[in-house]
Design a protein around this motif. Sequence first.
Motif, mmCIF file in Angstrom:
data_model
loop_
_atom_site.group_PDB
_atom_site.id
_atom_site.type_symbol
_atom_site.label_atom_id
_atom_site.label_comp_id
_atom_site.label_asym_id
_atom_site.label_seq_id
_atom_site.Cartn_x
_atom_site.Cartn_y
_atom_site.Cartn_z
ATOM 1 N N TYR A 169 0.868 -1.220 0.037
ATOM 2 C CA TYR A 169 0.166 0.022 -0.041
ATOM 3 C C TYR A 169 0.819 1.455 -0.067
ATOM 4 O O TYR A 169 1.985 1.187 0.315
ATOM 5 C CB TYR A 169 -1.065 0.078 1.132
ATOM 6 N N ASP A 173 0.764 5.721 0.746
ATOM 7 C CA ASP A 173 0.012 6.613 1.845
ATOM 8 C C ASP A 173 0.219 8.242 0.881
ATOM 9 O O ASP A 173 1.045 8.398 0.155
ATOM 10 C CB ASP A 173 0.433 6.505 3.188
ATOM 11 N N THR A 219 -4.037 11.934 6.237
ATOM 12 C CA THR A 219 -3.322 10.795 5.723
ATOM 13 C C THR A 219 -3.873 9.580 5.700
ATOM 14 O O THR A 219 -4.801 9.093 6.692
ATOM 15 C CB THR A 219 -2.055 10.736 6.495
ATOM 16 N N TYR A 220 -4.253 9.091 4.232
ATOM 17 C CA TYR A 220 -4.783 7.871 4.260
ATOM 18 C C TYR A 220 -3.718 6.653 3.538
ATOM 19 O O TYR A 220 -2.882 7.280 2.685
ATOM 20 C CB TYR A 220 -5.873 8.073 3.318
ATOM 21 N N LYS A 221 -4.090 5.420 3.657
ATOM 22 C CA LYS A 221 -3.295 4.506 2.883
ATOM 23 C C LYS A 221 -4.333 3.992 1.848
ATOM 24 O O LYS A 221 -5.315 3.709 1.942
ATOM 25 C CB LYS A 221 -2.942 3.549 3.753
ATOM 26 N N MET A 236 -5.751 6.995 8.165
ATOM 27 C CA MET A 236 -4.691 6.766 8.999
ATOM 28 C C MET A 236 -4.456 7.791 10.221
ATOM 29 O O MET A 236 -4.593 7.018 11.297
ATOM 30 C CB MET A 236 -3.234 6.574 8.287
#
Length: 275
Positions: free
Chosen positions: A195, A197, A251-253, A269
């Motif tokens: 993944y 981010d 922040t996202y993955k 996240m």
Amino acid sequence: MANDSPSFPGGAVSQLKPKQQPGLQLAGRREADRPISEYLVSEKFDGVRGRWTGNSMMTRSGHPIRVPPWFTKGFPKDPLDGELWIGREQFEAISALVRNKNADPERWRAVSFLVFDYPAIDSPFGERYSLAVKRYAHLSPFLHVIPQRRIQDSQALNVELDKMVAQGAEGLMLHHQDARYRAGRNGDLVKLKRYQDAEAKVIAHLPGKGKYLGMMGSLEVETSGGIRFKLGTGFSDEQRRHPPAIGSTVTYKYYGLTQNGVPRFASFMRIREPL
């Protein structure tokens, strides 16, 4: 869940000596350092770690998990290491169920105890797995031995990882065939995930439904490139009650992009605190 025992060099299972149950084993690497063909590969399940002691279910930290008696009926007297799991991308649901000591017992009918190791036997992993399949695969509708398979090379492994991630899996686990079970980080156990981010701006709070009624169900966010999408997983209940402010950056993955440039399987996240 069907399980087929793989064949191993040397034929029959050997050195099946019981040993004192050790502490929990944890993955020690993020990439394999031996030929891929020497590992047994399985899906990495995003559930709650469960340790069956032979008479009770415990959390990773050693706290008892209150499961209905019918759930563990037929479970063996031997200790088993595994995962309590409802389904892909259902971590929050199983986590909430495990924490709720007053949960409706019927909710446990959606749960499976997925066994990935047999720590009481002092033998290589390949032999432990074969024995677990032979002994435990058909004891209970709620107990399943996680299927393990061989993959011949890195190229095939990457294909399998991409396929599983596309189906919603968290990743793959690689367990060297000769590894002994030992407490702590084990370099022969590999957690393989793929993944990336990135960051996005919160545009809107979308209301929750069902158990999230009255809370935030998901965030609508926008990337720096103008792509808008929803973030609906990765939040605690507290974060759903008090979601990141509109205009803030999170922040996202994610696992790659769709043809339209939308992050796949995006999950929250953390909030990016302003500098």
